[in-house]
Write an enzyme that holds these catalytic residues in place. Structure first.
Site, short mmCIF file in Angstrom:
data_model
loop_
_atom_site.label_atom_id
_atom_site.label_comp_id
_atom_site.label_asym_id
_atom_site.label_seq_id
_atom_site.Cartn_x
_atom_site.Cartn_y
_atom_site.Cartn_z
N LYS A 33 0.85 -1.20 0.00
CA LYS A 33 0.00 0.00 0.00
C LYS A 33 0.88 1.25 0.00
O LYS A 33 0.59 2.22 -0.71
CB LYS A 33 -0.93 -0.01 1.23
CG LYS A 33 -2.09 -0.98 1.06
CD LYS A 33 -2.84 -1.26 2.35
CE LYS A 33 -3.83 -2.39 2.12
NZ LYS A 33 -4.46 -2.90 3.35
N GLN A 37 -4.73 -1.50 9.54
CA GLN A 37 -4.63 -2.85 8.98
C GLN A 37 -5.18 -3.88 9.96
O GLN A 37 -4.79 -3.93 11.11
CB GLN A 37 -3.15 -3.15 8.65
CG GLN A 37 -2.91 -4.47 7.97
CD GLN A 37 -3.53 -4.53 6.57
OE1 GLN A 37 -3.41 -3.62 5.78
NE2 GLN A 37 -4.21 -5.62 6.27
N ASP A 91 -11.35 2.74 3.83
CA ASP A 91 -11.62 1.30 3.76
C ASP A 91 -13.13 1.02 3.75
O ASP A 91 -13.55 -0.09 3.43
CB ASP A 91 -11.02 0.61 5.00
CG ASP A 91 -9.85 -0.30 4.65
OD1 ASP A 91 -9.67 -0.61 3.46
OD2 ASP A 91 -9.13 -0.69 5.58
#
Ligand code: NAD
Length: 291
Positions: free
Chosen positions: A54, A98, A121
């Site tokens: 990422k 994460q 997200d």
């Protein structure tokens, strides 16, 4: 009949290039780059790889990447304090924590602390609610990537029968919501579904998000159907999806490979969501159709 293989890698590359173009115009208009903050707690090797990828992709698109690597024994209070700082930081347009988090941290408490307008997200319940009610928010990256591949393949999806296998908050449920919005007739199958093969058999669109290697057999698939395989399973044969790829190839109209199908889309959509967030926060218009 041999299905066409959907090249998610190429599609994702194209999306990343289109994002990078709009990053350049955003920089010119706003006088700063879009910024993505990624938080990693602990040393889970798969998570470390995802975070590294990422970071690289964010920089590659011309955005600012803020990496926060915290030790595995970080307290929930300290993690939440970091989320609060990122929420308040004007240089940060997107925040990604994460998952999975270490067992002593309540993931829900952390995710719900992220400002929904920086939740690129799309995991915050406010964004799940926006998606369910047709409001602008952030849609989780993997299902949005699947939808892009489907529309690229099939064009208008209205009236098609779609079966989503899996009902997770991250993939299955948002995928079903997106397909409802596209006017598909949607069935959500899961671990308690009876006679899954007949449910799959009637579908023009199959999205498999289960986490069981090659569970969906070729003979379950309706001839000509479009099959999107979200599964990532590490086996002795290497990385495989939830669909028996060879079996699907002989009946389906189109199918995504694993790897090289849905996987590359996830990061590309994350960049897309961060770009959108930057424009919304700065009040700068962007070219939606190119994304
Ligand atoms: P999850 O474990 O949260 O959910 C799995 C779902 O599958 C559950 O809803 C369950 O009801 C259903 N299920 C389990 N066994 C079943 C069975 N026998 N028949 C029918 N349904 C069954 O998983 P998830 O987070 O939604 O991820 C699913 C898969 O997608 C995993 O392999 C994961 O690694 C992969 N994934 C890939 C990406 C990507 O970027 N490509 C992103 C997220 C997840």
């Amino acid at each position: 009949m041999t299905a066409s293989i959907i090249d998610g890698k190429a599609f994702a590359q194209g999306l990343r290039e289109r994002v990078a173009q709009q990053v350049a115009s955003f920089r010119a208009a706003a006088g700063r780059a879009p910024g993505l903050a990624v938080v990693l707690v602990g040393e889970d090797p798969a998570s470390a790889v995802y975070v590294r990828n990422k970071h690289k992709a964010t920089i590659g698109a011309g955005m600012e990447s803020f990496e926060h690597k915290l030790p595995a024994d970080t307290s929930q209070a300290d993690l939440i304090a970091l989320v609060d700082r990122l929420n308040a930081d004007p240089a940060v347009d997107g925040i990604l924590v994460q998952l999975p988090l270490p067992g002593h941290i309540d993931e829900r408490a952390v995710i719900t602390r992220i400002d929904p307008d920086k939740d690129v997200d799309g995991f915050h319940p406010v964004n799940a609610g926006r998606l369910a009610t047709g409001l602008h928010g952030f849609v989780p990256c993997t299902p949005l990537g699947c939808l892009m591949l489907l529309k690229d393949q099939l064009g208008d999806l209205a009236g098609l029968d779609a079966v989503v296998i899996g009902r997770s908050n991250i993939v299955g449920k948002p995928m079903a919501q997106l397909l409802i919005q596209e006017s598909c007739t949607v069935t959500v199958a899961h671990s308690k579904t009876k006679d899954l093969s007949s449910v799959v058999k009637r579908a023009d669109i199959v999205v498999a998000a289960v986490g069981r290697p090659a569970m969906v057999k070729g003979e379950w698939i309706k001839p000509g159907a479009c099959v999107i395989d979200v599964g990532i399973n590490r086996t002795e044969r290497g990385l495989v999806g939830d669909v028996d790829f060879a079996g699907a190839l002989s009946v389906a109209g189109a199918v995504t490979p694993v790897p090289g199908g849905v996987g590359p889309m996830t990061i590309a959509v994350l960049l897309r969501n961060t770009l959108v967030s930057a424009h919304r926060r700065a009040g700068v218009a962007y070219d939606k159709d190119a994304l």
